[in-house]
Scaffold this motif. Sequence first.
Motif, PDB file in Angstrom:
ATOM      1  N   VAL A  60      35.812  42.447  41.420  1.00 48.30           N
ATOM      2  CA  VAL A  60      35.635  42.836  39.934  1.00 48.30           C
ATOM      3  C   VAL A  60      36.727  43.917  39.864  1.00 48.30           C
ATOM      4  O   VAL A  60      36.855  44.711  40.347  1.00 48.30           O
ATOM      5  N   ARG A  82      36.968  35.867  33.201  1.00 44.74           N
ATOM      6  CA  ARG A  82      36.164  36.819  32.414  1.00 44.74           C
ATOM      7  C   ARG A  82      34.741  36.245  32.663  1.00 44.74           C
ATOM      8  O   ARG A  82      34.603  34.930  32.609  1.00 44.74           O
ATOM      9  N   THR A  98      37.985  47.401  41.654  1.00 41.87           N
ATOM     10  CA  THR A  98      36.804  48.492  41.847  1.00 41.87           C
ATOM     11  C   THR A  98      36.296  48.472  43.254  1.00 41.87           C
ATOM     12  O   THR A  98      35.530  49.039  43.493  1.00 41.87           O
ATOM     13  N   GLU A 115      38.754  46.685  36.724  1.00 47.49           N
ATOM     14  CA  GLU A 115      38.391  47.359  35.562  1.00 47.49           C
ATOM     15  C   GLU A 115      39.817  47.653  34.867  1.00 47.49           C
ATOM     16  O   GLU A 115      40.751  47.783  35.646  1.00 47.49           O
ATOM     17  N   GLY A 116      39.729  47.995  33.598  1.00 47.52           N
ATOM     18  CA  GLY A 116      41.161  48.457  32.794  1.00 47.52           C
ATOM     19  C   GLY A 116      41.327  47.056  31.844  1.00 47.52           C
ATOM     20  O   GLY A 116      40.497  46.396  31.449  1.00 47.52           O
ATOM     21  N   GLY A 169      32.695  41.323  32.073  1.00 48.16           N
ATOM     22  CA  GLY A 169      33.552  41.879  32.999  1.00 48.16           C
ATOM     23  C   GLY A 169      34.654  40.846  33.457  1.00 48.16           C
ATOM     24  O   GLY A 169      34.680  39.866  32.713  1.00 48.16           O
ATOM     25  N   PRO A 205      45.496  46.368  35.742  1.00 47.26           N
ATOM     26  CA  PRO A 205      43.932  46.654  36.259  1.00 47.26           C
ATOM     27  C   PRO A 205      43.638  47.276  37.543  1.00 47.26           C
ATOM     28  O   PRO A 205      44.803  46.906  38.139  1.00 47.26           O
TER      29      PRO A 205
END
Lengths: 254, 257
Positions: B28, B9, B40, B30-31, B17, B37
């Motif tokens: 990176v 993190r 990206t 997301e989710g 992020g 996740p």
Amino acid sequence: MQHWIRFAFGGATHFGTLEGDGVHEFDGDMYLAARPTGRVLRLSEVELLTPCQPSKVIAMYNNFAELFRKGEQRIPAEPQYLLKPPNTYLGHGGVIRKPTCDSRIIFEGELAIVIGRNCKDVSKDQALSFVFGYTCANDVTAADILTRDPSFPHWARAKGFDGFCPFGPAIATGLDPDGLVVRTIVNGSVRQDFPVSDMLFPVPELVSRISRDMTLSPGDLILCGTSVGVGVMKPGSTIEVEIAGIGKLSNRYE
Amino acid sequence: MAMTTAWVRFRHNGATGFGTLAGDRVDVFEGDMFAQPTATGRQLALAGLKLLTPTQPSKVLALWNNFGQLAAKLNLARPPEPLYFIKSPNSYLDPGETIRRPRGDPKLVFEGELGIVIGKTTKDVAVGQAMDHVFGYTCANDVTAVDILQRDPSFAQWVRAKGFDTFCPFGPAAVTGLDPATLNVKTLLDGVVRQDYPISDMRFSVEQLVSMISHDMTLLPGDIILCGTSVGVGSMKPGSTVEVEIGGIGKLSNRVE
């Protein structure tokens, strides 16, 4: 004086104030600046949740003079405290489930301080300005787990089973804690009835001293400890912690 | 060798992020880190990021008396069940940040530990199912103000002595795909190895810890169980750098002031 609650309605979580049977919904930040949305619901329409979501709940061990009157123990020089982990949090009306461990389960009715602002190293004189309000709590404990291992007092486990920290039903603001009385009622019978003024470390001292060790955040609770009258809860019981001025926290134990 | 993935993190340009770390770059995502996740496609240089604790636990539990070697030294019997306490949330500290001595300058000790990172909501799981609920592993330091622990003869101050602000650094990553039985924990103080012990010496294995504790408390994704420490615990003075290194995970480094 206001009574703040958190509740579920229409599939979402909200907060607001309780006036009799009416729930006045607010939005914004409960601790900083909240505004009424204008919506008023009936208490019977909503599901009460814990009135706040603490990052931590600190629980006092021996903080009442009555416990020392027999003279067997030395009065502590500093507040003695423990933690109730988040899996223990339970709202008014929630069911405390009997854990599978082999132990007597006891109730401990307590006053809980609700912190309103980030505080670290605050003086006794400033301490009350960091308090948002007060609520009722039950520091449920598996008494026999505590001393099962002679080399290690197993506080975390004894006080940390799921559902072992009911608190609520609301947070009362604008109260003077000194005049409060804590009553614990089991199946309609009064088992505890003690004044908050009997605390060894009163509210400003607790907030000030604990804030020297740990940063306290809005929503954090400090359970002030219990006095005489703790007892065993049997499955099928209803346990209520009542503090006039705040309300009555009620839970079943099954 | 099994494929391991290091989840981190971070803070970047004022926003938080997460993603996977490989060498000096982060892919990176997301989710929800614990629930599929999505990548990206963006990459960031590690040097431009501020690493944070790899998860935001609802709770961190820490074991006491869980290593045979230390128990032998302290003459402690094997407990029939895990003995644990709670590290207070205000104590969580990011990798690279500073451990601060509380007022009164009590003596501080380091305790290098393996941290189990929970990946699923876990309650009443059998030992045979426990590993499915583990996300991965991280490094941690169960910093303790030893003098305070036993200061009150009527009440051992576990929460306080181990719960001061900054007393629980953990990270730098949560690594998946590891076999904990092969891990070794090293603690270095100012570059000198002070602890070096195998996880295989644990009294309760990872699966036993997760199973048994889950019968008491519901564990949530991101929660951490610190496995306890072994021999070599020592004091840290202001100006020191303390590092907990576990091969396969990385090195957690913090200064003491």
